[in-house]
Design a protein around this motif. Structure first.
Motif, PDB file in Angstrom:
ATOM      1  N   VAL A 178       0.770  -5.184  -6.586  1.00  0.00           N
ATOM      2  CA  VAL A 178       0.156  -4.192  -7.473  1.00  0.00           C
ATOM      3  C   VAL A 178       0.417  -2.776  -6.959  1.00  0.00           C
ATOM      4  CG1 VAL A 178      -2.050  -3.302  -8.324  1.00  0.00           C
ATOM      5  CG2 VAL A 178      -1.592  -5.760  -8.367  1.00  0.00           C
ATOM      6  N   LYS A 179       0.320  -2.563  -5.650  1.00  0.00           N
ATOM      7  CA  LYS A 179       0.582  -1.233  -5.081  1.00  0.00           C
ATOM      8  C   LYS A 179       2.036  -0.823  -5.287  1.00  0.00           C
ATOM      9  CE  LYS A 179      -1.048  -0.026  -1.120  1.00  0.00           C
ATOM     10  NZ  LYS A 179      -1.385  -0.016   0.324  1.00  0.00           N
ATOM     11  N   ARG A 180       2.925  -1.783  -5.235  1.00  0.00           N
ATOM     12  CA  ARG A 180       4.350  -1.471  -5.358  1.00  0.00           C
ATOM     13  C   ARG A 180       4.773  -1.244  -6.807  1.00  0.00           C
ATOM     14  NH1 ARG A 180       9.062  -4.355  -6.113  1.00  0.00           N
ATOM     15  NH2 ARG A 180      10.903  -3.434  -5.138  1.00  0.00           N
ATOM     16  N   MET A 181       4.246  -2.054  -7.733  1.00  0.00           N
ATOM     17  CA  MET A 181       4.709  -1.989  -9.126  1.00  0.00           C
ATOM     18  C   MET A 181       3.658  -1.531 -10.114  1.00  0.00           C
ATOM     19  SD  MET A 181       6.851  -5.575  -9.186  1.00  0.00           S
ATOM     20  CE  MET A 181       5.713  -6.462  -8.129  1.00  0.00           C
ATOM     21  N   GLY A 182       2.404  -1.422  -9.662  1.00  0.00           N
ATOM     22  CA  GLY A 182       1.324  -1.117 -10.582  1.00  0.00           C
ATOM     23  C   GLY A 182       0.821  -2.398 -11.230  1.00  0.00           C
ATOM     24  N   PRO A 183      -0.414  -2.392 -11.757  1.00  0.00           N
ATOM     25  CA  PRO A 183      -0.982  -3.620 -12.341  1.00  0.00           C
ATOM     26  C   PRO A 183      -0.131  -4.194 -13.474  1.00  0.00           C
ATOM     27  CG  PRO A 183      -2.685  -1.950 -12.044  1.00  0.00           C
ATOM     28  CD  PRO A 183      -1.384  -1.277 -11.771  1.00  0.00           C
TER      29      PRO A 183
END
Length: 265
Positions: A142-147
């Motif tokens: 999630v931090k890398r690509m967003g939710p």
């Protein structure tokens, strides 16, 4: 009297000993035997790490069996479970993965001590460990690509609507299945190993009891059988320690692979 006549009763006591019992409060909100020994294992792990870092800081060259052994294990976790799988991102995840590895190993070592109930011997603790790993790699994704980006990444690229919908559902199910497999694999191996050790310990004690009551041909024969079971028990102990280390390796390795999957999406 045949020593094996007492085996069913002893096995019932053994299996009851592996059940969760409250030490303080009740089994729902109180301190249980498994949680107590898990805390003991955690304390031993922290002491070992503290002593290792203190001794390591005294010299640039590792000195002593303990420091060399610990440095070998740390380097093995770093190189084999982090660098080789995660590549350039290994530093971000090394602390988490090494903590999981040493925690499971510490519980495995405590587990071979008679009368102890290591945390990894109950499904609650292994589920909590699996949940930590599950949440960790989800958060990384999630931090890398967003939710939204992470949810989209679960569907294979290059497949359009509507075929991508059932594939996305399968991937979501597969992701949650990782949580179950991590927890159940660790619990089943640890619990089964402890039961096997307990069974062989019972057989050794049952056959040596007649010898303590007096020397006779029958007693000596049963003592010989007891020595046999003790030798087997020692082998089982060694195997159980090895299995504990292997399970720590497998759990940590799978966690590293799951992190690598979201890092490279």
């Amino acid at each position: 009297m045949n020593p094996l006549d007492k085996l069913p009763e002893e096995m019932d006591e053994l299996l009851d000993g592996f059940m969760t019992h409250a030490i303080a409060g009740d089994t729902t909100v109180g301190l249980t035997n498994y949680i107590f020994w898990m805390c003991v294992a955690l304390a031993l792990m922290l002491v070992a790490v503290f002593v290792f870092k203190k001794k390591q800081a005294k010299s640039l060259v590792p000195q002593g069996t303990f420091v060399n052994a610990m440095e070998f294990v740390v380097e093995y976790v770093r190189d084999d479970m982090c660098k080789s799988i995660l590549g350039d991102t290994w530093k971000k995840h090394f602390s988490f993965l090494s903590a999981i590895f040493f925690f499971i190993v510490a519980n495995s070592i405590v587990g071979v001590i008679p009368g102890c109930h290591p945390g990894t011997g109950t499904i609650g603790v292994t589920s909590a460990l699996a949940l930590c790993s599950f949440v960790y790699f989800i958060v990384v994704g999630v931090k890398r690509m967003g939710p939204i980006g992470y949810l989209k990444s679960l569907a294979p690229e290059g497949i359009g609507f509507p075929m991508n919908v059932p594939l996305w559902i399968i991937e979501v199910f597969s992701t949650f299945l990782r949580l179950i497999t991590l927890a159940v694999r660790l619990f089943c191996n640890m619990f089964a190993g402890h039961v096997v050790m307990g069974a062989f310990a019972i057989l050794a004690s049952l056959f040596v009891q007649p010898l303590l009551q007096g020397f006779s041909a029958v007693a000596l024969g049963q003592a010989g059988a007891s020595i046999f079971w003790i030798i087997i028990l020692i082998i089982i102990y060694a195997v159980e320690i090895m299995v504990g280390v292997i399970q720590a390796y497998v759990f940590t390795l799978l966690s590293s692979v799951y992190i690598q999957l979201v890092e490279n999406e």
